[in-house]
Design a protein around this motif. Structure first.
Motif, PDB file in Angstrom:
ATOM      1  N   GLU A  85       0.937  -1.114   0.054  1.00  0.00           N
ATOM      2  CA  GLU A  85      -0.051  -0.100   0.129  1.00  0.00           C
ATOM      3  C   GLU A  85       0.855   1.234   0.077  1.00  0.00           C
ATOM      4  N   LEU A  88       2.352   1.777  -3.330  1.00  0.00           N
ATOM      5  CA  LEU A  88       1.560   1.928  -4.414  1.00  0.00           C
ATOM      6  C   LEU A  88       1.321   3.565  -4.185  1.00  0.00           C
ATOM      7  N   THR A  89       1.054   4.181  -2.930  1.00  0.00           N
ATOM      8  CA  THR A  89       0.858   5.165  -2.717  1.00  0.00           C
ATOM      9  C   THR A  89       1.790   6.289  -3.209  1.00  0.00           C
ATOM     10  N   GLU A  92       1.714   6.178  -7.192  1.00  0.00           N
ATOM     11  CA  GLU A  92       0.888   6.961  -7.993  1.00  0.00           C
ATOM     12  C   GLU A  92      -0.018   7.681  -7.302  1.00  0.00           C
ATOM     13  N   SER A  94      -2.591   9.790  -5.779  1.00  0.00           N
ATOM     14  CA  SER A  94      -4.027   9.182  -5.558  1.00  0.00           C
ATOM     15  C   SER A  94      -4.740   8.238  -6.545  1.00  0.00           C
ATOM     16  N   THR A  96      -5.446   5.126  -6.525  1.00  0.00           N
ATOM     17  CA  THR A  96      -5.302   4.120  -5.594  1.00  0.00           C
ATOM     18  C   THR A  96      -6.852   3.450  -5.576  1.00  0.00           C
ATOM     19  N   THR A  97      -6.948   2.429  -5.486  1.00  0.00           N
ATOM     20  CA  THR A  97      -8.194   1.813  -5.178  1.00  0.00           C
ATOM     21  C   THR A  97      -8.172   1.618  -3.472  1.00  0.00           C
ATOM     22  N   PHE A  98      -9.283   2.204  -2.883  1.00  0.00           N
ATOM     23  CA  PHE A  98      -9.538   2.069  -1.510  1.00  0.00           C
ATOM     24  C   PHE A  98     -10.602   1.126  -1.134  1.00  0.00           C
ATOM     25  N   LEU A 125      -8.661   8.403  -8.221  1.00  0.00           N
ATOM     26  CA  LEU A 125      -8.852   7.842  -7.131  1.00  0.00           C
ATOM     27  C   LEU A 125     -10.324   6.785  -7.093  1.00  0.00           C
ATOM     28  N   ASP A 147      -9.437  -0.558   4.078  1.00  0.00           N
ATOM     29  CA  ASP A 147      -8.659   0.533   4.214  1.00  0.00           C
ATOM     30  C   ASP A 147      -9.056   1.520   5.016  1.00  0.00           C
ATOM     31  N   SER A 284      -1.448   5.397   3.863  1.00  0.00           N
ATOM     32  CA  SER A 284      -2.291   6.424   3.120  1.00  0.00           C
ATOM     33  C   SER A 284      -2.901   7.409   3.959  1.00  0.00           C
TER      34      SER A 284
END
Length: 310
Positions: A85, A88-89, A92, A94, A96-98, A125, A147, A284
């Motif tokens: 996580e 990825l943060t 990339e 924002s 991101t898939t939360f 997002l 998350d 995140s």
């Protein structure tokens, strides 16, 4: 010569199988064949020189050694999840898939007002939304299944950051044939002895309505507990009782005022405080704090007349 160690894949197979205690269903969840899962668990047992499961015709159980190792396996997988996580943060921002958890008494009546503006502001997002009862949301957030969650308070855990978002009023609702259907404001003594409908006990909303009824001397109808707010509304229309319904639900779903009458309860503060929560250890957390501010702004714009933004 270095000793071979179990892989993260081994740990994942072990944790999933331990949670289900059925190799066939665990293999289906993991999207692999049962022989593959059996072989991988056996390979892990060989690497550890331990038996992790006990299997017989009557079922599958964790061995004492398996029970002892399970918490550590979960911690390792959770740590790897945090690592991925964070990466990825950083990579990339924002994009991101939360995994967002919401209770069924809130999500359908709030998110349609909020998500379009969020997607407009943060084009990359994404949210994977799942509905769960309040207690499951909090526990699964702590365990890493979500998350972030949006749910009523309290959410008491030292592992979580909880940011209040808004206060939602509860409305007193009766069928149009009820004697109180002409009142805009109802005094507590006017509903003493009334039969009040509510949701099943697994919902946080149930406990709140129960507390209100104890306060004003009304009776919770345990034989007619609804499975959803829509079911509750239909019960009221059919004259099975009266109810307290969340303000956002009333705002979104009560399109036939001739069937139901909505009023306020005089002198009694009946509200729900909703908050956004995430783990303190989340990589995140900076993004989530920004989301909190954005959601408050959207709520003031879209629902300022319905809820009180924190």
């Amino acid at each position: 010569m270095n000793k071979k160690r179990p892989t993260l894949k081994h740990l994942e197979y072990f944790v999933v199988t331990a949670s289900i205690l059925n190799f066939r269903r665990a293999a289906e969840q993991l999207d692999i064949s049962q022989p593959t899962l059996t072989a991988q668990i056996a390979a892990m047992e060989d690497l550890l020189n331990l038996q992790l499961f006990e299997r017989s015709r009557s079922g599958t159980w964790l061995s004492p050694q398996g029970r002892a190792l399970l918490p550590a396996a979960k911690q390792l997988l959770d740590a790897m999840g945090h690592f991925e996580e964070a990466a990825l943060t950083l990579a990339e921002g924002s994009a991101t898939t939360f995994r967002l958890g919401v209770p069924p008494t809130l999500g359908p009546y709030l998110l349609p007002h909020v998500l379009p503006d969020l997607h407009g502001k943060y084009e990359r997002l994404k949210f994977y939304v799942r509905e769960k009862p309040h207690l499951e949301l909090v526990q699964q957030l702590i365990e890493g299944e979500f998350d972030i969650i949006l749910a009523p308070t309290p959410m008491n855990s030292p592992e979580l950051v909880v940011e209040n978002l808004f206060i939602e009023p509860l409305k007193f609702v009766v069928p149009s044939s009820h004697s109180l259907a002409v009142e805009k404001t109802v005094k507590p003594e006017q509903i003493t002895g009334e039969n009040v409908l509510t949701l099943e006990g697994q919902h946080h909303f149930h406990k709140q309505v129960q507390d209100i009824c104890e306060q004003v001397g009304a009776t919770v109808l345990r034989d007619y507990e609804g499975t959803s707010l829509d079911t509750l509304r239909q019960m009221i229309v059919m004259g099975l009782g009266v109810a307290f319904l969340p303000g956002l639900y009333v705002h979104s779903e009560l399109h036939r005022p001739e069937a139901l009458h909505v009023s306020e309860l005089e002198g009694v503060s009946i509200v729900r405080q909703h908050a956004l929560a995430w783990r303190k250890s989340s990589a995140s957390r900076t993004v989530f704090r920004e989301l909190t501010k954005s959601i408050r702004t959207i709520l003031k714009k879209r629902l300022g007349s319905v809820v009180k933004v924190s």
